[in-house]
Design a protein around this motif. Sequence first.
Motif, PDB file in Angstrom:
ATOM      1  N   TYR A   7      41.620  28.948  34.499  1.00 20.91           N
ATOM      2  CA  TYR A   7      40.526  28.931  36.394  1.00 20.91           C
ATOM      3  C   TYR A   7      42.028  30.415  36.515  1.00 20.91           C
ATOM      4  CZ  TYR A   7      39.537  28.884  41.292  1.00 20.91           C
ATOM      5  OH  TYR A   7      38.785  28.717  42.246  1.00 20.91           O
ATOM      6  N   ALA A   8      40.255  31.055  37.507  1.00 19.57           N
ATOM      7  CA  ALA A   8      40.878  31.814  38.318  1.00 19.57           C
ATOM      8  C   ALA A   8      40.748  31.810  39.726  1.00 19.57           C
ATOM      9  CB  ALA A   8      40.521  33.845  37.730  1.00 19.57           C
ATOM     10  N   PRO A   9      40.856  32.457  40.884  1.00 14.27           N
ATOM     11  CA  PRO A   9      40.645  32.451  41.963  1.00 14.27           C
ATOM     12  C   PRO A   9      39.284  33.578  42.186  1.00 14.27           C
ATOM     13  CG  PRO A   9      42.405  33.548  42.455  1.00 14.27           C
ATOM     14  CD  PRO A   9      42.070  32.604  40.476  1.00 14.27           C
ATOM     15  N   SER A  10      38.658  33.481  42.997  1.00 10.67           N
ATOM     16  CA  SER A  10      37.683  34.868  43.687  1.00 10.67           C
ATOM     17  C   SER A  10      37.951  36.184  43.704  1.00 10.67           C
ATOM     18  CB  SER A  10      36.289  33.604  44.790  1.00 10.67           C
ATOM     19  OG  SER A  10      35.239  35.086  44.752  1.00 10.67           O
ATOM     20  N   THR A  11      37.586  36.795  43.642  1.00 12.54           N
ATOM     21  CA  THR A  11      37.751  38.675  44.349  1.00 12.54           C
ATOM     22  C   THR A  11      36.666  39.178  44.880  1.00 12.54           C
ATOM     23  OG1 THR A  11      37.008  39.348  42.594  1.00 12.54           O
ATOM     24  CG2 THR A  11      39.407  38.872  41.410  1.00 12.54           C
ATOM     25  N   ASP A  61      33.650  34.697  38.970  1.00 11.26           N
ATOM     26  CA  ASP A  61      33.913  34.810  41.029  1.00 11.26           C
ATOM     27  C   ASP A  61      34.476  35.961  41.001  1.00 11.26           C
ATOM     28  OD1 ASP A  61      34.696  33.312  41.240  1.00 11.26           O
ATOM     29  OD2 ASP A  61      33.747  32.633  43.058  1.00 11.26           O
ATOM     30  N   PHE A  62      35.587  35.108  39.742  1.00  8.95           N
ATOM     31  CA  PHE A  62      36.846  36.436  39.117  1.00  8.95           C
ATOM     32  C   PHE A  62      36.972  37.903  39.356  1.00  8.95           C
ATOM     33  CE2 PHE A  62      36.166  34.347  35.883  1.00  8.95           C
ATOM     34  CZ  PHE A  62      36.296  35.212  34.578  1.00  8.95           C
ATOM     35  N   LEU A  63      35.220  38.001  38.890  1.00  9.29           N
ATOM     36  CA  LEU A  63      35.018  39.499  37.904  1.00  9.29           C
ATOM     37  C   LEU A  63      35.036  40.533  39.367  1.00  9.29           C
ATOM     38  CD1 LEU A  63      32.278  38.835  35.557  1.00  9.29           C
ATOM     39  CD2 LEU A  63      34.785  39.231  34.494  1.00  9.29           C
ATOM     40  N   GLU A  64      36.180  41.331  38.663  1.00 10.75           N
ATOM     41  CA  GLU A  64      36.042  41.831  40.843  1.00 10.75           C
ATOM     42  C   GLU A  64      34.475  42.838  39.893  1.00 10.75           C
ATOM     43  OE1 GLU A  64      39.699  44.266  39.708  1.00 10.75           O
ATOM     44  OE2 GLU A  64      40.742  42.340  40.064  1.00 10.75           O
ATOM     45  N   LEU A  65      33.912  42.902  41.712  1.00  9.58           N
ATOM     46  CA  LEU A  65      32.566  43.414  41.692  1.00  9.58           C
ATOM     47  C   LEU A  65      32.482  44.760  41.185  1.00  9.58           C
ATOM     48  CD1 LEU A  65      31.030  41.044  44.084  1.00  9.58           C
ATOM     49  CD2 LEU A  65      30.378  41.272  41.675  1.00  9.58           C
ATOM     50  N   GLU A  66      33.966  46.015  42.030  1.00  9.22           N
ATOM     51  CA  GLU A  66      33.636  47.589  41.466  1.00  9.22           C
ATOM     52  C   GLU A  66      34.431  47.951  40.153  1.00  9.22           C
ATOM     53  OE1 GLU A  66      37.955  45.743  43.018  1.00  9.22           O
ATOM     54  OE2 GLU A  66      36.059  45.087  43.429  1.00  9.22           O
ATOM     55  N   ARG A  67      34.382  46.529  39.389  1.00  7.16           N
ATOM     56  CA  ARG A  67      34.987  47.145  38.063  1.00  7.16           C
ATOM     57  C   ARG A  67      33.923  47.147  37.090  1.00  7.16           C
ATOM     58  NH1 ARG A  67      41.085  46.096  37.987  1.00  7.16           N
ATOM     59  NH2 ARG A  67      40.970  47.314  36.515  1.00  7.16           N
TER      60      ARG A  67
END
Length: 184
Positions: A7-11, A61-67
Amino acid sequence: MIDLSKYAPSTWPPHLAPIGEGFQKEPFITWWLRNRQELQHLDKRICEQWIYRHWGYTDFDFLELERLSYKSIFLSAQEIVYSVAYDRGVTLTPETDRYVFERSAAGIPIAPATAFQRLNTWDYPIITLEAAGGYIGRRASSLEPSLVLIEGHQRFRYLTSLVHHYDAPEGPHEVFVLKTDQAL
């Protein structure tokens, strides 16, 4: 190798969140006009179907949208079923999934079936994440290069059931492939 097992928190930046919830949620066009500048590197359909509709409910949602970057590819039904990794808690049951989606709800089949009946493909492309070196998931893993399904689980389940019953529209079907330089 991409590790998706933990699990990874939302970025995702909170200011991108749609205003309101459920029936009180702002319309997509309002949300898009407010956020399109920041998300212009992604296809509008990715933003609508994944970020806007699944805000707060996606496991990715842990995927950084800008990346993120993306490409649109076209695959046959067979290629999709055999190259897209489905790492969800729901087990695929193609023997019965066709019935589930084509059953009558007030005389109308469920959305994935209606789109395929009308268009011979889906109304929104599924969204996948490129895993060129394989992936470790929460429920499955593979050392083979693959595409991990991010959004479009019902459409994927329905297509899988059609392939199982030898009744799938051959395609080509559009698939969004996200790529990230984020360490995963």
